[in-house]
Design a protein around this motif. Structure first.
Motif, PDB file in Angstrom:
ATOM      1  N   UNK A   1       0.865  -1.185   0.000  1.00 51.48           N
ATOM      2  CA  UNK A   1       0.000   0.000   0.000  1.00 51.48           C
ATOM      3  C   UNK A   1       0.898   1.231   0.000  1.00 51.48           C
ATOM      4  N   UNK A   2       0.520   2.260  -0.757  1.00 48.28           N
ATOM      5  CA  UNK A   2       1.349   3.459  -0.767  1.00 48.28           C
ATOM      6  C   UNK A   2       0.832   4.447   0.269  1.00 48.28           C
ATOM      7  N   UNK A   3       1.778   5.232   0.793  1.00 44.82           N
ATOM      8  CA  UNK A   3       1.408   6.237   1.783  1.00 44.82           C
ATOM      9  C   UNK A   3       0.444   7.259   1.176  1.00 44.82           C
ATOM     10  N   UNK A   4       0.632   7.583  -0.116  1.00 49.39           N
ATOM     11  CA  UNK A   4      -0.254   8.550  -0.781  1.00 49.39           C
ATOM     12  C   UNK A   4      -1.704   8.070  -0.793  1.00 49.39           C
ATOM     13  N   UNK A   5      -1.822   6.768  -1.149  1.00 50.19           N
ATOM     14  CA  UNK A   5      -3.148   6.147  -1.191  1.00 50.19           C
ATOM     15  C   UNK A   5      -3.814   6.227   0.210  1.00 50.19           C
ATOM     16  N   UNK A   6      -3.037   5.924   1.229  1.00 44.17           N
ATOM     17  CA  UNK A   6      -3.538   5.936   2.606  1.00 44.17           C
ATOM     18  C   UNK A   6      -3.945   7.359   2.997  1.00 44.17           C
ATOM     19  N   UNK A   7      -3.120   8.333   2.601  1.00 43.07           N
ATOM     20  CA  UNK A   7      -3.421   9.730   2.936  1.00 43.07           C
ATOM     21  C   UNK A   7      -4.733  10.164   2.283  1.00 43.07           C
ATOM     22  N   UNK A   8      -4.909   9.748   1.012  1.00 40.40           N
ATOM     23  CA  UNK A   8      -6.160  10.094   0.315  1.00 40.40           C
ATOM     24  C   UNK A   8      -7.355   9.445   0.987  1.00 40.40           C
ATOM     25  N   UNK A   9      -7.185   8.148   1.397  1.00 40.54           N
ATOM     26  CA  UNK A   9      -8.263   7.426   2.080  1.00 40.54           C
ATOM     27  C   UNK A   9      -8.675   8.173   3.355  1.00 40.54           C
ATOM     28  N   UNK A  10      -7.675   8.685   4.081  1.00 37.69           N
ATOM     29  CA  UNK A  10      -7.975   9.381   5.341  1.00 37.69           C
ATOM     30  C   UNK A  10      -8.537  10.783   5.100  1.00 37.69           C
ATOM     31  N   UNK A  11      -8.204  11.360   3.934  1.00 36.42           N
ATOM     32  CA  UNK A  11      -8.666  12.720   3.645  1.00 36.42           C
ATOM     33  C   UNK A  11      -7.931  13.771   4.458  1.00 36.42           C
ATOM     34  N   UNK A  12      -6.651  13.525   4.748  1.00 31.34           N
ATOM     35  CA  UNK A  12      -5.879  14.495   5.533  1.00 31.34           C
ATOM     36  C   UNK A  12      -4.854  15.204   4.631  1.00 31.34           C
ATOM     37  N   UNK A  13      -4.392  16.379   5.087  1.00 28.97           N
ATOM     38  CA  UNK A  13      -3.449  17.159   4.271  1.00 28.97           C
ATOM     39  C   UNK A  13      -2.015  16.703   4.445  1.00 28.97           C
ATOM     40  N   UNK A  14      -1.737  16.067   5.598  1.00 30.66           N
ATOM     41  CA  UNK A  14      -0.348  15.680   5.876  1.00 30.66           C
ATOM     42  C   UNK A  14      -0.376  14.635   6.988  1.00 30.66           C
ATOM     43  N   UNK A  15       0.563  13.702   6.945  1.00 32.35           N
ATOM     44  CA  UNK A  15       0.686  12.762   8.063  1.00 32.35           C
ATOM     45  C   UNK A  15       1.342  13.461   9.253  1.00 32.35           C
ATOM     46  N   UNK A  16       1.070  12.981  10.433  1.00 30.38           N
ATOM     47  CA  UNK A  16       1.656  13.532  11.652  1.00 30.38           C
ATOM     48  C   UNK A  16       2.130  12.333  12.475  1.00 30.38           C
ATOM     49  N   UNK A  17       3.199  11.672  12.019  1.00 26.69           N
ATOM     50  CA  UNK A  17       3.680  10.460  12.686  1.00 26.69           C
ATOM     51  C   UNK A  17       4.947  10.774  13.468  1.00 26.69           C
ATOM     52  N   UNK A  18       5.199   9.974  14.484  1.00 24.64           N
ATOM     53  CA  UNK A  18       6.414  10.145  15.268  1.00 24.64           C
ATOM     54  C   UNK A  18       7.625   9.949  14.349  1.00 24.64           C
ATOM     55  N   UNK A  19       8.687  10.748  14.541  1.00 22.55           N
ATOM     56  CA  UNK A  19       9.872  10.648  13.675  1.00 22.55           C
ATOM     57  C   UNK A  19      10.420   9.220  13.640  1.00 22.55           C
ATOM     58  N   UNK A  20      10.823   8.765  12.441  1.00 16.16           N
ATOM     59  CA  UNK A  20      11.424   7.431  12.317  1.00 16.16           C
ATOM     60  C   UNK A  20      10.431   6.340  11.972  1.00 16.16           C
ATOM     61  N   UNK A  21       9.141   6.689  11.841  1.00 15.27           N
ATOM     62  CA  UNK A  21       8.126   5.676  11.531  1.00 15.27           C
ATOM     63  C   UNK A  21       7.278   6.135  10.359  1.00 15.27           C
ATOM     64  N   UNK A  22       7.126   5.246   9.342  1.00 16.04           N
ATOM     65  CA  UNK A  22       6.205   5.616   8.271  1.00 16.04           C
ATOM     66  C   UNK A  22       4.781   5.364   8.783  1.00 16.04           C
ATOM     67  N   UNK A  23       3.753   5.842   8.068  1.00 21.72           N
ATOM     68  CA  UNK A  23       2.386   5.750   8.605  1.00 21.72           C
ATOM     69  C   UNK A  23       1.956   4.317   8.930  1.00 21.72           C
ATOM     70  N   UNK A  24       2.398   3.353   8.113  1.00 19.46           N
ATOM     71  CA  UNK A  24       1.976   1.966   8.349  1.00 19.46           C
ATOM     72  C   UNK A  24       2.659   1.399   9.588  1.00 19.46           C
TER      73      UNK A  24
END
Ligand code: BES
Ligand code: ZN
Length: 458
Positions: free
Chosen positions: A255-278
């Motif tokens: 799964x791509x992060x872009x796809x996930x971001x679109x699914x969530x409908x958010x403008x930007x991820x806000x994840x702890x440093x060092x971790x991708x959204x998944x």
């Protein structure tokens, strides 16, 4: 042998909402229905009383040297509301486009029937199968399993087994099965901030006191830093390092992060440093604000200083964070940060510990893993590969099933969690459904798992 699809329709017709006492008759219907099913595959059934909803326990006894598997499910479902958004009746199973719609179809009536059908088919083929089975079906999962700890403590001996087999976790697509190797823990709590003895006119009194909503939001704002990490000393101290194989496995999710971001409908991820959204949803703990309230909410404006404000919060925990230890840190931080002009009242809700089970053959697999559990993992891997045409992924989940860690702590039992529900199954939401193709293939995989456990030497 019963037909799983017809049986799932009948099971859905039992209106078993655990949260609402108006559904008590439906809860009893579901218990009777499960009792009949367990008896139909030759099990002895006992209804274990609890302060709220009884637990249905089915037993297939045998020689004490035979392997023993526990199968877990829950007969309770979430409330069906909002009713007007359902396209068919929530408690009347309806098939559309290869899915069976109805409340509880995926959570957890369909996935539980996968394992019971598999057991029934296997026992029909091999009536003398050398396998002891205990089926535990609880009625309080959707309200936090308040009675399950006491049940485990009282039934430790009869639950001594090679593994617990269940399906109450997800998959990304009907082709890609996931064997869930971990769950986040959880605890919930309420925070109430009180100030003056009553609501006040903000013209008469504004400027002399700390507004409770302002104090509450100052406390809440202090709980994270700008990068998104929880700003409480010691919060991350017990977090285990993530194994390389876990990160590699997650990359296969495709799964791509872009796809996930679109699914969530958010403008930007806000994840702890060092971790991708998944990674962040599976490997990182959180402190989440689930609700907030206080003051005037009606039409127009009201010049008031409210007497109180409240928030509902929860933490998701990862190994080796203990709910009690993290609660101690979080509650102390909130008390320390409460401004002197207001009072903070904290009320603890419910809790569950995080859980991890490492599949066989990994660098961090425990040396003393039971042969039955190893056999089940091997059969699940081979079975999924053949039946679904693709090997399973071994992933931790961000969600929580508190009884799974309790099974391990109280009864020493590890779990094989065969993920079966899809993102579009609408768990806890209107138009819940279960994919019938996944159901039929899942039955075959479960049959192979049970057969291989029966063949495993202890
Ligand atoms: N089946 C879910 C847990 C789950 C959700 C696993 C998503 C994997 C993916 C379970 O029924 C559930 O909803 N659990 C609650 C916890 C409970 C203590 C309220 C949760 O995770 O919020
Ligand atoms: Zn649920």
């Amino acid at each position: 042998m019963f037909d799983p699809i017809e049986t799932l329709k009948q099971y859905i017709a039992c209106r078993s909402v655990s949260a609402d006492s108006a559904f008590a008759a439906g809860m009893a219907d579901a218990r009777d229905f499960v009792t009949g099913l367990l008896e139909s595959v030759g099990m002895r059934v006992q209804i274990v009383d609890t302060p709220k909803h009884p637990i249905v326990v089915g037993t297939r006894e045998g020689d004490p040297s035979w392997p023993h598997v526990v199968i877990y499910g829950h007969y309770d479902v979430q409330p069906p509301d909002p009713l007007d958004l359902w396209k068919s009746e929530p408690f009347v199973g309806e098939i559309r486009d290869g899915r069976l719609y109805g409340r509880g179809a995926a959570d957890n009536k369909g996935p539980f029937l996968v394992h019971l059908t598999a057991l029934g088919r296997l026992l029909e083929e091999q009536p003398d199968l050398p396998l002891r089975v205990t089926v535990v079906v609880e009625g309080e999962e959707e309200i936090g399993s308040p009675s399950f700890g006491a049940f485990l403590a009282a039934n430790r001996e009869r639950l001594r087994a090679d593994l617990c087999l269940l399906s109450d976790t997800g998959i990304p697509s009907p082709e890609q099965i996931v064997i869930t190797c971990g769950l986040r823990g959880i605890f919930t709590f309420d925070l109430e901030i009180t100030g003056p003895q009553s609501d006040l006119h903000s013209g008469l009194h504004g400027g002399v006191l700390h507004n409770p909503i302002q104090a509450l939001t100052e406390i809440l704002a202090s709980l994270h830093d700008t990068s998104g990490r929880v700003a409480i000393d010691g919060f991350y101290d017990a977090v285990q390092n993530v194994e390389d194989w876990e990160r590699a496995e997650l990359r296969k999710l495709g799964k791509s992060a872009d796809e996930y971001q679109r699914f969530l409908g958010i403008r930007k991820f806000h994840t702890a440093p060092g971790f991708d959204p998944f990674e962040a949803t599976r490997f990182q703990p959180t402190l989440e604000i689930n609700g907030i309230g206080g003051g005037y909410q009606g039409e127009g404006s009201k010049t008031v200083i409210p007497a109180r404000a409240f928030a509902k919060l929860s933490c998701r925990l990862v190994p080796d964070q203990e709910p009690e230890a993290i609660w101690a840190l979080v509650s102390k931080a909130i008390e320390d940060r409460c401004p002197p002009g207001v009072r903070a009242k904290l009320t603890f809700g419910h809790k569950g510990r995080p859980y991890v089970v490492v599949p066989p053959g990994r660098p961090n697999t425990p040396a003393d893993q039971s042969p039955g559990l190893a056999a089940a993992f091997a059969a699940a891997d081979a079975g999924v590969s053949e039946v679904f045409g693709r090997p399973p992924l071994y992933l931790r989940e961000g969600g929580s099933i508190p009884i799974i860690a309790d099974l391990e702590t109280i009864a020493g039992l590890d779990s094989l969690m065969l993920g079966l529900f899809l993102p579009e199954d609408n768990l806890h939401a209107p138009n819940e459904s279960f994919h019938l193709g996944v159901m039929e293939k899942g039955i075959e995989v479960s049959r192979r798992i049970l057969a291989s456990v029966a063949g495993a030497r202890r």
